[in-house]
Design a protein around this motif. Structure first.
Motif, PDB file in Angstrom:
ATOM      1  N   GLU A  20      37.458  28.333  20.070  1.00 58.30           N
ATOM      2  CA  GLU A  20      38.449  29.237  19.577  1.00 58.30           C
ATOM      3  C   GLU A  20      39.528  28.898  18.691  1.00 58.30           C
ATOM      4  O   GLU A  20      39.608  27.407  18.816  1.00 58.30           O
ATOM      5  CB  GLU A  20      39.169  29.910  20.991  1.00 58.30           C
ATOM      6  N   LEU A  21      40.038  29.691  17.705  1.00 59.35           N
ATOM      7  CA  LEU A  21      41.015  28.858  16.746  1.00 59.35           C
ATOM      8  C   LEU A  21      41.900  28.320  17.430  1.00 59.35           C
ATOM      9  O   LEU A  21      42.846  28.870  18.561  1.00 59.35           O
ATOM     10  CB  LEU A  21      41.308  30.246  15.987  1.00 59.35           C
ATOM     11  N   ASP A  22      42.321  27.127  17.052  1.00 54.89           N
ATOM     12  CA  ASP A  22      43.696  26.469  17.611  1.00 54.89           C
ATOM     13  C   ASP A  22      43.192  25.740  18.901  1.00 54.89           C
ATOM     14  O   ASP A  22      44.080  24.928  19.465  1.00 54.89           O
ATOM     15  CB  ASP A  22      44.894  27.160  17.596  1.00 54.89           C
ATOM     16  N   GLN A  23      41.898  25.865  19.436  1.00 53.26           N
ATOM     17  CA  GLN A  23      41.678  25.177  20.292  1.00 53.26           C
ATOM     18  C   GLN A  23      41.438  23.451  20.028  1.00 53.26           C
ATOM     19  O   GLN A  23      41.221  23.036  19.143  1.00 53.26           O
ATOM     20  CB  GLN A  23      40.226  25.541  20.995  1.00 53.26           C
ATOM     21  N   GLU A  24      42.065  22.613  21.019  1.00 55.10           N
ATOM     22  CA  GLU A  24      41.794  21.430  20.729  1.00 55.10           C
ATOM     23  C   GLU A  24      40.496  20.884  21.064  1.00 55.10           C
ATOM     24  O   GLU A  24      39.819  21.128  22.042  1.00 55.10           O
ATOM     25  CB  GLU A  24      42.775  20.587  22.119  1.00 55.10           C
ATOM     26  N   ASP A  72      48.442  16.652   8.786  1.00 55.18           N
ATOM     27  CA  ASP A  72      47.942  17.436   9.733  1.00 55.18           C
ATOM     28  C   ASP A  72      48.207  16.813  11.169  1.00 55.18           C
ATOM     29  O   ASP A  72      47.738  15.834  11.702  1.00 55.18           O
ATOM     30  CB  ASP A  72      46.398  17.217   9.585  1.00 55.18           C
ATOM     31  N   THR A  74      47.912  17.942  14.212  1.00 53.44           N
ATOM     32  CA  THR A  74      47.028  18.264  15.049  1.00 53.44           C
ATOM     33  C   THR A  74      46.055  17.332  15.458  1.00 53.44           C
ATOM     34  O   THR A  74      45.687  17.164  16.442  1.00 53.44           O
ATOM     35  CB  THR A  74      46.360  19.583  14.975  1.00 53.44           C
ATOM     36  N   ARG A  91      42.710  20.243  16.181  1.00 49.45           N
ATOM     37  CA  ARG A  91      42.754  21.411  16.748  1.00 49.45           C
ATOM     38  C   ARG A  91      41.828  22.280  15.843  1.00 49.45           C
ATOM     39  O   ARG A  91      41.922  22.183  14.510  1.00 49.45           O
ATOM     40  CB  ARG A  91      44.262  22.439  16.617  1.00 49.45           C
ATOM     41  N   PHE A  93      40.100  24.764  13.591  1.00 49.29           N
ATOM     42  CA  PHE A  93      40.466  25.687  12.368  1.00 49.29           C
ATOM     43  C   PHE A  93      39.380  26.492  11.529  1.00 49.29           C
ATOM     44  O   PHE A  93      38.282  25.830  11.762  1.00 49.29           O
ATOM     45  CB  PHE A  93      41.644  24.974  11.617  1.00 49.29           C
TER      46      PHE A  93
END
Length: 150
Positions: A20-24, A72, A74, A91, A93
């Protein structure tokens, strides 16, 4: 290069990697068949592209000069240059609204542990970039993907 579902690096993704978007995302780059008492794997650079081509013009750098991309926040470099496996997280993207795939690429090399120069201190803000000497061994590029936005 192996993607993991957890930050303990115990549950590798099998088959298709849906995220999923932004999932680590947790990634391990590992070399096998070398003496782990003598060599460490060093990730020089790692980057993402929207297509399966490491030389594609559109790219996002995750690791630069053995350290996380400073723009970045993340990206977390968990292990680099200390053993035969290196690890980082970032994360998830996407590049554009109609792009749902991400491909990861890393340029790596083997470093002689006895040189005591295999790991870089990234926390200080100044990244060490010295000329390569005898501690630098086989270099290679490796790719993985796609990570698919679900």
């Amino acid at each position: 290069m192996i993607p993991y579902q957890d930050d303990e690096f115990t549950r590798a993704f099998t088959g298709r990697v849906d995220a999923e978007l932004d999932q680590e995302m947790h990634v391990e780059v590992r070399v096998e068949g070398v003496d782990s008492r003598q060599f460490a794997l060093v990730m020089d650079t790692c980057w993402a592209t929207p297509v399966n081509d490491p030389d594609y013009s559109l790219r996002w750098d995750l690791i630069l000069s053995e350290c996380p991309n400073p723009i970045d926040d993340t990206v977390d470099l968990l292990q680099n240059g200390v053993s035969t496996s290196s690890r980082f997280s970032f994360r998830m993207f996407i590049f554009t609204a109609n792009s749902t795939r991400l491909y990861l690429h890393c340029a790596v090399h083997l470093c002689l542990l006895s040189s005591n120069r295999c790991s870089t201190d990234c926390s200080s803000g100044h990244q060490r970039r010295e000329g390569r000497s005898l501690d630098f061994h086989d270099s290679a590029s490796i790719s993985m993907g796609p990570l698919v936005l679900s």
